[in-house]
Design a protein around this motif. Structure first.
Motif, PDB file in Angstrom:
ATOM      1  N   TYR A   1       0.799  -1.321  -0.116  1.00 39.25           N
ATOM      2  CA  TYR A   1       0.194   0.028   0.043  1.00 39.25           C
ATOM      3  C   TYR A   1       0.893   1.332  -0.022  1.00 39.25           C
ATOM      4  O   TYR A   1       0.618   2.185  -0.787  1.00 39.25           O
ATOM      5  N   ALA A   2       1.882   1.131   0.662  1.00 38.59           N
ATOM      6  CA  ALA A   2       2.783   2.271   0.850  1.00 38.59           C
ATOM      7  C   ALA A   2       3.524   2.588  -0.465  1.00 38.59           C
ATOM      8  O   ALA A   2       3.791   3.717  -0.743  1.00 38.59           O
ATOM      9  N   ALA A   3       3.674   1.339  -1.163  1.00 40.95           N
ATOM     10  CA  ALA A   3       4.634   1.562  -2.479  1.00 40.95           C
ATOM     11  C   ALA A   3       3.736   1.847  -3.420  1.00 40.95           C
ATOM     12  O   ALA A   3       4.076   2.665  -4.457  1.00 40.95           O
TER      13      ALA A   3
ATOM     14  N   VAL B   1      -0.821   4.496  -2.522  1.00 40.38           N
ATOM     15  CA  VAL B   1      -1.119   5.925  -2.398  1.00 40.38           C
ATOM     16  C   VAL B   1      -1.182   6.635  -3.741  1.00 40.38           C
ATOM     17  O   VAL B   1      -1.861   7.624  -3.616  1.00 40.38           O
ATOM     18  N   TYR B   2      -0.636   5.765  -4.623  1.00 40.82           N
ATOM     19  CA  TYR B   2      -0.762   6.665  -6.052  1.00 40.82           C
ATOM     20  C   TYR B   2      -2.365   6.250  -6.531  1.00 40.82           C
ATOM     21  O   TYR B   2      -2.728   6.936  -7.591  1.00 40.82           O
TER      22      TYR B   2
END
Lengths: 265, 194
Positions: free
Chosen positions: B102-104, B107-108
């Motif tokens: 999710y962090a990688a 978020v986009y």
């Protein structure tokens, strides 16, 4: 009332011109402005959708629940885009052919969703229609001007009529893909030089589309996208670390309990 | 559909008709999220994932729902809603299941809900009468082309940060000039003959 209506129209044409100042909907701007006719056609189609969707959304503003307003707006906009698309296909097939995929893509043009969110959902029908007319005209004028410049220097014609003198050698690259980037680069550089207000040279664009950039795909000039992405990424990492720490704490607590149990036994 | 044609589709969509540099779709994240290579890579990954899945889904919907019911004029409405719902769903699933991913990538995702490249690919696939496999390959190729372009631009922008750019061209204008030069370079691919 009349004064406010005129103010809305002038606002869209000059002070918050969607292309020169807000820099919204750049994909369509760069792609279709190979000549003035295409620019004009695209501008008018977008303006029609903008006026109709602003009117409809303003009418429905008290009925649409806040939580589902984005999908509701998208459905309204997509409906009007389909209507405009069918009308163009029936009555102006040549324009329909040359604009191609960019007609259905009016749906994702940020300016329309942006005006729905920032203006039509908060104001009455008459003013929303005026706002749509102003923004639509501003969009049309800007697209036509960019198309005119590219056509004039790229082919030596204006609206298909040759006006440059015989000895003028057309700069063919201007009507090809790279030319679009160069024309826009020169335009934004001029704005920087003249210190004209534009989304490309302000850090936080308060004048833009209502500010909800995370739900909007079209602000070429705004660096907000990056900021939002970085902020969410930071939060996500923080959350992940917190969970990890919590899990480890739980684990060590369990181990301590086990050891205690073992000692007692 | 032979492997050869599929490979040709992949090459055409990724390089020859590059989605950003010759079709002008997805310009907004291309210009907005290309300041450094890491975020550009995240964005590229998210776009590859969403476009590939979206082109598979829209192709299935088109063949098995819109065509039998003769609702072809509804394609724009159906596609944009499906894409928006899909992106939200994937984001929620990622948030719940994998925090690292999710962090990688995640978020986009909200940034590309209304990215015109996603809807553009779905509509082009339908226009070209692609079958299921060809749609997926074309979607993957297009998104790959996007990732290549945004990574190159981010690399150049990182180097450019140390350069002395004329005052008026600082910020967006120099990025646009760079994109224009990249577009010239990519137009060289159109000379490929098969």
């Amino acid at each position: 009332m009349m004064k406010k209506a005129i103010e809305r129209i002038l606002n869209g044409l000059f002070r918050e011109n969607p292309i020169f100042v807000l820099m919204l909907g750049m994909c369509a701007t760069l792609a279709v402005t190979v000549n003035a006719v295409n620019g004009l056609g695209m501008g008018l189609s977008t303006a029609a959708v903008l006026v109709l969707s602003n009117a409809m959304i303003s009418l429905l503003r008290k009925i649409i629940p806040d939580g589902v307003r984005m999908p509701a707006y998208i459905v309204v906009i997509a409906t009007f885009v389909t209507i405009v698309q069918l009308i163009l296909q029936a009555y102006v097939p040549s324009l329909y052919e040359s604009l191609g995929i960019f007609i259905p893509l009016i749906v994702v043009n940020c300016i329309i969703l942006g005006r729905a969110e920032a203006y039509a959902s908060k104001n009455n029908v008459f003013l929303s229609v005026c706002d749509g007319i102003g923004m639509g005209l501003g969009f049309t004028v800007a697209l036509t001007i960019i198309g005119l410049v590219r056509e004039l220097f790229g082919t030596g014609c204006v609206f298909g009529v040759k006006i440059m003198p015989e000895f003028y050698e057309p700069v063919a690259i201007l009507v090809m893909a790279p030319g679009a980037f160069f024309v826009l680069a020169i335009l934004t550089a001029l704005q920087n030089k003249l210190r004209a207000p534009s989304a490309s040279n302000t850090q936080h664009s308060e004048l833009a589309c209502g500010g909800d950039c995370s739900r909007c795909g079209g602000c070429a000039g705004a660096a907000n996208h990056l900021q939002i992405a970085e902020e969410t990424e930071r939060k996500a990492r923080q959350l992940a670390e917190e969970r990890k720490a919590a899990a480890e704490a739980k684990k060590s607590a369990e181990q301590a309990k086990k050891q205690e149990g073992g000692e007692q036994a | 559909m032979s492997i050869g044609t599929l490979f040709l589709t992949l090459l055409t969509t990724a390089l020859i008709n590059n989605v950003v540099l010759s079709q002008f779709l997805g310009l907004c994240p291309f210009l907005g999220v290309s300041k450094n290579v890491n975020t550009a890579a995240g964005m590229g990954g998210a776009v590859i994932f969403v476009i590939t899945v979206a082109s598979a889904l829209t192709n299935l919907l088109y063949t098995y729902v819109l065509v039998p019911l003769e609702l072809l004029y509804m394609e724009t409405i159906v596609f944009i809603l499906v894409i928006a719902a899909l992106v939200q769903l994937v984001e929620m699933a990622l948030k719940k299941l994998s925090h690292g991913l999710y962090a990688a990538l995640g978020v986009y995702l909200p940034l590309i809900t209304t990215n015109c490249a996603v809807l553009g690919v779905a509509l082009t696939n339908v226009q070209n009468d692609y079958g299921f496999l060809a749609s997926v390959v074309a979607g993957f190729g297009t998104a790959g082309g996007f990732a290549i372009a945004i990574l190159i631009l981010a690399g150049i922008r990182e180097k450019m940060a140390h350069n002395d750019v004329p005052k008026a061209f600082q910020g967006m204008p120099i990025v646009l000039v760079t994109a224009g030069l990249m577009a010239i370079a990519f137009s060289g691919f159109s000379g490929l003959q098969f």
